[in-house]
Design a protein around this motif. Structure first.
Motif, PDB file in Angstrom:
ATOM      1  N   UNK A 116       0.812  -1.211   0.000  1.00 60.56           N
ATOM      2  CA  UNK A 116       0.000   0.000   0.000  1.00 60.56           C
ATOM      3  C   UNK A 116       0.850   1.269   0.000  1.00 60.56           C
ATOM      4  N   UNK A 117       1.991   1.233   0.671  1.00 63.13           N
ATOM      5  CA  UNK A 117       2.862   2.414   0.682  1.00 63.13           C
ATOM      6  C   UNK A 117       3.369   2.714  -0.727  1.00 63.13           C
ATOM      7  N   UNK A 118       3.779   1.669  -1.438  1.00 62.60           N
ATOM      8  CA  UNK A 118       4.281   1.831  -2.807  1.00 62.60           C
ATOM      9  C   UNK A 118       3.185   2.366  -3.727  1.00 62.60           C
ATOM     10  N   UNK A 119       2.006   1.752  -3.690  1.00 62.98           N
ATOM     11  CA  UNK A 119       0.927   2.168  -4.597  1.00 62.98           C
ATOM     12  C   UNK A 119       0.443   3.566  -4.284  1.00 62.98           C
ATOM     13  N   UNK A 120       0.316   3.888  -3.008  1.00 63.18           N
ATOM     14  CA  UNK A 120      -0.115   5.227  -2.636  1.00 63.18           C
ATOM     15  C   UNK A 120       0.856   6.291  -3.117  1.00 63.18           C
ATOM     16  N   UNK A 121       2.140   6.024  -2.926  1.00 64.87           N
ATOM     17  CA  UNK A 121       3.162   6.966  -3.368  1.00 64.87           C
ATOM     18  C   UNK A 121       3.204   7.068  -4.887  1.00 64.87           C
ATOM     19  N   UNK A 122       3.066   5.937  -5.573  1.00 62.38           N
ATOM     20  CA  UNK A 122       3.111   5.938  -7.038  1.00 62.38           C
ATOM     21  C   UNK A 122       1.929   6.710  -7.626  1.00 62.38           C
ATOM     22  N   UNK A 123       0.734   6.492  -7.110  1.00 64.02           N
ATOM     23  CA  UNK A 123      -0.444   7.185  -7.640  1.00 64.02           C
ATOM     24  C   UNK A 123      -0.371   8.679  -7.344  1.00 64.02           C
ATOM     25  N   UNK A 124       0.050   9.022  -6.128  1.00 60.89           N
ATOM     26  CA  UNK A 124       0.170  10.441  -5.780  1.00 60.89           C
ATOM     27  C   UNK A 124       1.202  11.144  -6.666  1.00 60.89           C
ATOM     28  N   UNK A 125       2.324  10.493  -6.898  1.00 55.84           N
ATOM     29  CA  UNK A 125       3.358  11.086  -7.757  1.00 55.84           C
ATOM     30  C   UNK A 125       2.879  11.178  -9.199  1.00 55.84           C
ATOM     31  N   UNK A 126       2.146  10.165  -9.671  1.00 54.72           N
ATOM     32  CA  UNK A 126       1.605  10.202 -11.030  1.00 54.72           C
ATOM     33  C   UNK A 126       0.652  11.374 -11.218  1.00 54.72           C
ATOM     34  N   UNK A 127      -0.210  11.598 -10.256  1.00 59.59           N
ATOM     35  CA  UNK A 127      -1.156  12.699 -10.361  1.00 59.59           C
ATOM     36  C   UNK A 127      -0.419  14.037 -10.372  1.00 59.59           C
ATOM     37  N   UNK A 128       0.607  14.156  -9.542  1.00 62.52           N
ATOM     38  CA  UNK A 128       1.403  15.385  -9.552  1.00 62.52           C
ATOM     39  C   UNK A 128       2.085  15.591 -10.904  1.00 62.52           C
ATOM     40  N   UNK A 129       2.654  14.524 -11.466  1.00 58.63           N
ATOM     41  CA  UNK A 129       3.320  14.630 -12.772  1.00 58.63           C
ATOM     42  C   UNK A 129       2.318  14.990 -13.873  1.00 58.63           C
ATOM     43  N   UNK A 130       1.136  14.389 -13.835  1.00 59.57           N
ATOM     44  CA  UNK A 130       0.117  14.687 -14.850  1.00 59.57           C
ATOM     45  C   UNK A 130      -0.328  16.141 -14.759  1.00 59.57           C
ATOM     46  N   UNK A 131      -0.493  16.637 -13.550  1.00 58.61           N
ATOM     47  CA  UNK A 131      -0.876  18.037 -13.387  1.00 58.61           C
ATOM     48  C   UNK A 131       0.220  18.983 -13.867  1.00 58.61           C
ATOM     49  N   UNK A 132       1.467  18.657 -13.573  1.00 56.00           N
ATOM     50  CA  UNK A 132       2.583  19.489 -14.055  1.00 56.00           C
ATOM     51  C   UNK A 132       2.638  19.501 -15.583  1.00 56.00           C
ATOM     52  N   UNK A 133       2.460  18.342 -16.179  1.00 57.37           N
ATOM     53  CA  UNK A 133       2.500  18.240 -17.643  1.00 57.37           C
ATOM     54  C   UNK A 133       1.348  19.016 -18.275  1.00 57.37           C
ATOM     55  N   UNK A 134       0.183  18.914 -17.688  1.00 53.59           N
ATOM     56  CA  UNK A 134      -0.979  19.637 -18.215  1.00 53.59           C
ATOM     57  C   UNK A 134      -0.767  21.142 -18.120  1.00 53.59           C
ATOM     58  N   UNK A 135      -0.202  21.591 -17.016  1.00 53.34           N
ATOM     59  CA  UNK A 135       0.061  23.015 -16.836  1.00 53.34           C
ATOM     60  C   UNK A 135       1.080  23.505 -17.859  1.00 53.34           C
ATOM     61  N   UNK A 136       2.124  22.712 -18.116  1.00 58.30           N
ATOM     62  CA  UNK A 136       3.150  23.091 -19.102  1.00 58.30           C
ATOM     63  C   UNK A 136       2.566  23.136 -20.508  1.00 58.30           C
ATOM     64  N   UNK A 137       1.753  22.161 -20.860  1.00 56.29           N
ATOM     65  CA  UNK A 137       1.165  22.128 -22.201  1.00 56.29           C
ATOM     66  C   UNK A 137       0.237  23.316 -22.426  1.00 56.29           C
ATOM     67  N   UNK A 138      -0.579  23.627 -21.454  1.00 58.96           N
ATOM     68  CA  UNK A 138      -1.536  24.713 -21.616  1.00 58.96           C
ATOM     69  C   UNK A 138      -0.858  26.079 -21.547  1.00 58.96           C
ATOM     70  N   UNK A 139       0.238  26.182 -20.821  1.00 57.41           N
ATOM     71  CA  UNK A 139       0.967  27.448 -20.780  1.00 57.41           C
ATOM     72  C   UNK A 139       1.597  27.731 -22.134  1.00 57.41           C
ATOM     73  N   UNK A 140       2.069  26.684 -22.808  1.00 61.33           N
ATOM     74  CA  UNK A 140       2.673  26.858 -24.126  1.00 61.33           C
ATOM     75  C   UNK A 140       1.620  27.247 -25.167  1.00 61.33           C
ATOM     76  N   UNK A 141       0.394  26.798 -24.988  1.00 61.84           N
ATOM     77  CA  UNK A 141      -0.680  27.093 -25.947  1.00 61.84           C
ATOM     78  C   UNK A 141      -1.421  28.386 -25.607  1.00 61.84           C
ATOM     79  N   UNK A 142      -1.058  29.040 -24.502  1.00 67.78           N
ATOM     80  CA  UNK A 142      -1.697  30.274 -24.059  1.00 67.78           C
ATOM     81  C   UNK A 142      -3.201  30.093 -23.836  1.00 67.78           C
ATOM     82  N   UNK A 143      -3.585  28.938 -23.340  1.00 61.90           N
ATOM     83  CA  UNK A 143      -4.982  28.666 -23.013  1.00 61.90           C
ATOM     84  C   UNK A 143      -5.142  28.627 -21.506  1.00 61.90           C
ATOM     85  N   UNK A 144      -6.360  28.581 -21.081  1.00 58.00           N
ATOM     86  CA  UNK A 144      -6.599  28.416 -19.656  1.00 58.00           C
ATOM     87  C   UNK A 144      -6.101  27.040 -19.225  1.00 58.00           C
TER      88      UNK A 144
END
Length: 118
Positions: free
Chosen positions: A42-70
């Motif tokens: 459970x420690x591994x899965x919890x950490x992996x999912x939490x880190x994945x969500x953080x990475x996905x949010x960072x990637x989404x923010x970078x992509x949308x900043x480059x496109x000048x969209x909300x």
């Protein structure tokens, strides 16, 4: 290593492709394995999912900043909120157990036995 079933949903909400989400999942799983020293539990899965969500949010923010969209709506708050809510029920059960244990010791045990039980 299996990807979580929530991966396509998070990818859609973050506005990234499923292929990119799978790459981010593999990166998050590798980091979690390196930190915990194992690839299950459970420690591994919890950490992996939490880190994945953080990475996905960072990637989404970078992509949308480059496109000048909300920016796309963030989903990390939902995961963290669900984790906190699940811990609250465990804390409530633990507090109820301690209350009943304390009541039992103070009410039912003779005065001399209270010191030995604690």
């Amino acid at each position: 290593m299996k990807a979580p079933k929530i991966l396509p949903w998070i990818a859609k909400k973050a506005g990234i492709s499923e292929a990119l989400a799978l790459k981010l999942w593999r990166r998050a799983a590798g980091e979690a394995e390196q930190l915990t020293g194992k690839c299950d539990g459970s420690e591994y899965w919890g950490l992996a999912v939490e880190r994945f969500i953080d990475l996905a949010d960072e990637e989404a923010t970078q992509q949308h900043a480059a496109e000048q969209l909300l920016p796309a709506p963030r989903v990390d708050w939902m995961w963290k909120h669900q984790s906190r809510m699940s811990l609250l029920s465990l804390m409530a059960a633990q507090n109820a157990y301690r209350f009943w244990q304390h009541t039992w010791q103070n009410f039912y045990l003779p005065k001399g036995m209270q010191n030995r039980a604690a």
